[in-house]
Design a protein around this motif. Structure first.
Motif, mmCIF file in Angstrom:
data_model
loop_
_atom_site.group_PDB
_atom_site.id
_atom_site.type_symbol
_atom_site.label_atom_id
_atom_site.label_comp_id
_atom_site.label_asym_id
_atom_site.label_seq_id
_atom_site.Cartn_x
_atom_site.Cartn_y
_atom_site.Cartn_z
ATOM 1 N N UNK A 421 31.767 -0.864 6.946
ATOM 2 C CA UNK A 421 30.544 -0.951 6.146
ATOM 3 C C UNK A 421 29.850 0.400 6.015
ATOM 4 N N UNK A 422 29.671 1.110 7.143
ATOM 5 C CA UNK A 422 28.931 2.363 7.093
ATOM 6 C C UNK A 422 29.640 3.399 6.221
ATOM 7 N N UNK A 423 30.982 3.425 6.296
ATOM 8 C CA UNK A 423 31.731 4.369 5.465
ATOM 9 C C UNK A 423 31.545 4.059 3.986
ATOM 10 N N UNK A 424 31.580 2.784 3.629
ATOM 11 C CA UNK A 424 31.388 2.413 2.232
ATOM 12 C C UNK A 424 29.949 2.669 1.789
ATOM 13 N N UNK A 425 28.987 2.493 2.704
ATOM 14 C CA UNK A 425 27.607 2.818 2.353
ATOM 15 C C UNK A 425 27.493 4.305 2.011
ATOM 16 N N UNK A 426 28.161 5.147 2.790
ATOM 17 C CA UNK A 426 28.162 6.582 2.501
ATOM 18 C C UNK A 426 28.847 6.889 1.168
ATOM 19 N N UNK A 440 21.847 1.424 -7.285
ATOM 20 C CA UNK A 440 21.022 0.428 -6.600
ATOM 21 C C UNK A 440 21.685 -0.950 -6.590
ATOM 22 N N UNK A 441 22.502 -1.240 -7.604
ATOM 23 C CA UNK A 441 23.247 -2.505 -7.610
ATOM 24 C C UNK A 441 24.321 -2.504 -6.536
ATOM 25 N N UNK A 442 24.999 -1.387 -6.361
ATOM 26 C CA UNK A 442 26.025 -1.284 -5.318
ATOM 27 C C UNK A 442 25.377 -1.394 -3.936
ATOM 28 N N UNK A 443 24.218 -0.780 -3.761
ATOM 29 C CA UNK A 443 23.512 -0.901 -2.485
ATOM 30 C C UNK A 443 23.143 -2.359 -2.204
ATOM 31 N N UNK A 444 22.676 -3.045 -3.228
ATOM 32 C CA UNK A 444 22.366 -4.471 -3.097
ATOM 33 C C UNK A 444 23.596 -5.251 -2.634
ATOM 34 N N UNK A 445 24.748 -4.980 -3.237
ATOM 35 C CA UNK A 445 25.973 -5.691 -2.869
ATOM 36 C C UNK A 445 26.413 -5.339 -1.454
ATOM 37 N N UNK A 446 26.309 -4.075 -1.082
ATOM 38 C CA UNK A 446 26.712 -3.665 0.263
ATOM 39 C C UNK A 446 25.863 -4.348 1.326
ATOM 40 N N UNK A 447 24.574 -4.533 1.050
ATOM 41 C CA UNK A 447 23.693 -5.163 2.027
ATOM 42 C C UNK A 447 23.878 -6.678 2.088
ATOM 43 N N UNK A 448 24.623 -7.237 1.180
ATOM 44 C CA UNK A 448 24.898 -8.675 1.188
ATOM 45 C C UNK A 448 26.335 -9.006 1.586
ATOM 46 N N UNK A 449 27.257 -8.065 1.334
ATOM 47 C CA UNK A 449 28.683 -8.349 1.572
ATOM 48 C C UNK A 449 29.341 -7.367 2.532
ATOM 49 N N UNK A 450 28.692 -6.243 2.837
ATOM 50 C CA UNK A 450 29.327 -5.250 3.684
ATOM 51 C C UNK A 450 30.597 -4.728 3.036
ATOM 52 N N UNK A 451 31.636 -4.546 3.831
ATOM 53 C CA UNK A 451 32.887 -4.013 3.292
ATOM 54 C C UNK A 451 33.617 -5.008 2.403
ATOM 55 N N UNK A 452 33.191 -6.275 2.400
ATOM 56 C CA UNK A 452 33.763 -7.251 1.465
ATOM 57 C C UNK A 452 33.312 -6.979 0.037
ATOM 58 N N UNK A 453 32.446 -5.987 -0.134
ATOM 59 C CA UNK A 453 32.034 -5.589 -1.486
ATOM 60 C C UNK A 453 33.247 -5.241 -2.342
ATOM 61 N N UNK A 454 34.323 -4.789 -1.709
ATOM 62 C CA UNK A 454 35.524 -4.435 -2.477
ATOM 63 C C UNK A 454 36.117 -5.659 -3.159
#
Length: 581
Positions: A421-426, A440-454
């Motif tokens: 998660x942290x690597x993808x956040x970076x 900001x949309x990607x940040x929203x998704x990362x905070x809801x799905x973590x690395x499953x955002x992929x």
């Protein structure tokens, strides 16, 4: 390890497996404790099944204050053990288990007296910070600060000048409880648990006074079958007594329901950069930042009516508005309230007449051979409760299995979406450029799905229109409704709008404008015919109206009667999704 998808096909496979395989452990209840117990048992190498009568987290576990906290007020009750335990779990969740779902949130504790109050409250908060550091998992949490009245009003401009003489700023943590619970169930499935929602237990199977399984019904198809298991864990929260009664034995403890309601208002109605914690004559009141909103709650009142759908009355709403308006420069009105949600806390029954005085600690009992009951506790300590329940089940399992069962390892098992998660956040700007979405949309998704955002972004790549905002609920993308069905176990429109997305309390229309579009998006994935599609819409809109009507009623009894005006969701039966398919 590839994360399991809680898809319709996976549910069918899980039901077939539970109908044909003798399990080591069957967990009843898909709330945070039940889902945590399924994960705990699966990671000990046991054959595990998890059944939930409605949706994951559909009861208490989706209606909390959304806080992961040590419980500052329990220090005043001298319950140091509970606070220390909860602070350790808070740190574990933030640093290791679910950093994509749990994050710090600052609070102000306003001081209304001079001298002794600052010393008294400051000593308590200092001890809170020290206990957090001593847990070994508090290094990343900021410590408290003392503020003058001017400093406090700079951080929270909406505070009335005469409402405080100063304040203490401290930190706790926040989570979307429904999503976290679903992630627990999904992680349990990833480690081999058979997981199925909309599967109701009709009774427990007993042989020679021993519980050996459960009679269940798949509510989506109407098919009844038996699940056999060496141990059954009852993790049904406020329904504990009812589930225990299925064993035709008296339980060792009783659970008492306490109703708590929360109001949701737009962020621009209150100017502030932190949350607030306020004393009331009964308990404490939180004003909590929640994305583009504030949550205000909670009440704490005894509840003896319908446990399925606890209702917020007009009296409850007025109580919260009255108390929060005591400290706000610009008072809130009913017109400011976007959403309201009510939930029931499962408290261990005691002699106290006030539910706010009952224990938030948990208990585990094995009063009937083959049946473990876990109840009480608080959301933050779900993992400890789950471990204690599985430990108790293991005592009765090892003689049956003829081998030693491993110790609890969930302290070191991150939930799906945490790894990377942290690597993808970076890399969020790179992800935004690759996907065509705003940062900001990607940040929203990362905070809801973590690395499953992929996985989410793969759906957008295949169907770019899914990357558009959801009409009627523009804070979310259309892909999130689809992903809720294909990967997160949502079965009905209400599951999506109420728990996977939080539209039902984040919009003034409670999700009514988004309902039709979401139903159109997911109907193919859930094999809805025209009639079922229409029933889903009608059910959701009737539920919204019933809740609105209940909130206009003066007391609990009339509010409960109004809320019962909307029936539960109508199940769908289809060949494509049947256990026999």
């Amino acid at each position: 390890m590839k994360p399991a998808a809680l898809s319709p096909r996976a549910r069918t496979a899980a039901l077939r497996r539970m109908a044909t395989q003798h399990l080591d452990v069957l967990v009843i209840g898909g709330g945070v404790v039940g889902s945590g117990a399924a994960l705990d048992a699966a990671t000990r190498g046991l054959a595990v099944g998890l059944v939930e009568a409605r949706d994951f987290a559909s009861g208490t576990s989706s209606r909390s204050s959304k806080l992961i906290h040590g419980g500052l007020r329990y220090l005043e009750m001298l319950d140091f053990r509970l606070v220390a335990e909860a602070l350790k779990e808070r740190g574990l969740l933030m640093q290791r288990l679910a950093p994509h779902l749990v994050r710090p949130v600052p609070f102000l504790y306003p001081l209304t007296g001079r001298g002794w109050e600052r010393w008294y409250a400051g000593s308590g908060v200092a001890l809170y910070d020290a206990m957090s550091k001593a847990s070994g998992y508090g290094d990343h949490m900021p410590v408290h600060r003392h503020l003058s009245r001017r400093g406090a009003r700079k951080a929270f401009p909406s505070l009335r000048k005469d409402a405080l003489v100063g304040a203490i700023r401290y930190y706790d943590a926040q989570v979307d409880d429904a999503r976290h619970t679903m992630f627990l169930a999904r992680t349990a499935a990833t480690y081999g648990a058979a997981v199925a929602s909309r599967t109701r237990v009709l009774g427990l199977i007993k042989e020679s006074e021993r519980v050996v399984g459960a009679h269940v019904i798949d509510l989506e198809t109407g098919r009844r079958f038996d699940i056999r298991a060496s141990q059954v864990i009852n993790a049904t929260g406020v329904w504990t007594d009812e589930t225990q009664a299925m064993a035709r034995e008296r339980g060792q403890f009783k659970v008492r329901a306490s109703k708590g309601i929360h109001l949701v208002v737009p962020r621009d109605r209150i100017r502030g950069e932190t949350g607030l914690i306020l004393r009331t004559e009964k308990s404490v009141l939180f004003v909590i930042p929640w994305k583009r909103h504030w949550m205000i709650g909670a009440t704490d009142t005894d509840w003896e009516l319908s446990k399925d759908h606890p209702a917020a009355s007009s009296r409850d709403i007025d109580y919260l508005l009255e108390h929060v308006n005591r400290v706000l420069e610009v008072p809130l009105t009913r017109d400011d309230v976007e959403g309201v949600f009510a939930g029931l806390r499962p408290l261990l029954a005691g002699e106290s007449a006030a539910t706010s005085k009952l224990s938030r600690e948990h208990a585990v009992a094995h009063s009937v051979p083959g049946l473990v009951v876990v109840a009480g506790g608080k959301y933050t300590t779900y993992r400890v409760m789950a471990a204690d329940a599985v430990d108790e089940a293991v005592h009765g399992l090892e003689s049956v299995l003829g081998r030693k069962v491993g110790e609890c390892v969930t302290e070191t098992v991150p939930l799906v979406g945490a790894d990377g998660y942290q690597a993808l956040w970076n890399q969020r700007r790179t992800l935004a450029a690759q996907s065509g979405l705003a940062v900001n949309r990607v940040e929203h998704l990362l905070e809801r799905y973590g690395s499953l955002v992929l996985e989410v972004l793969d759906l957008v790549a295949a169907e770019p229109e899914l990357g558009e905002p959801l009409p009627g609920a523009e804070d979310y993308l259309q892909v999130e409704a689809v992903y809720a069905v294909t990967h997160e176990g949502a079965r009905h429109l209400d599951d999506i709008l109420t728990r996977r997305l939080r539209v039902s309390f984040e919009t003034f229309d409670r999700g009514a404008a988004a309902a039709a579009h979401v139903a159109d998006l997911v109907r193919g994935y859930l094999h809805w015919d025209v009639d079922q599609h229409q029933r889903e819409l009608e059910h959701y809109l009737k539920r919204v109206e019933a809740e609105r009507e209940s909130q206009r009623q003066p007391d609990d009894h009339t509010a409960d009667a109004a809320r019962k005006g909307a029936p539960d969701v109508v199940p769908v039966s289809s060949v494509a999704d049947s256990l026999d398919a």
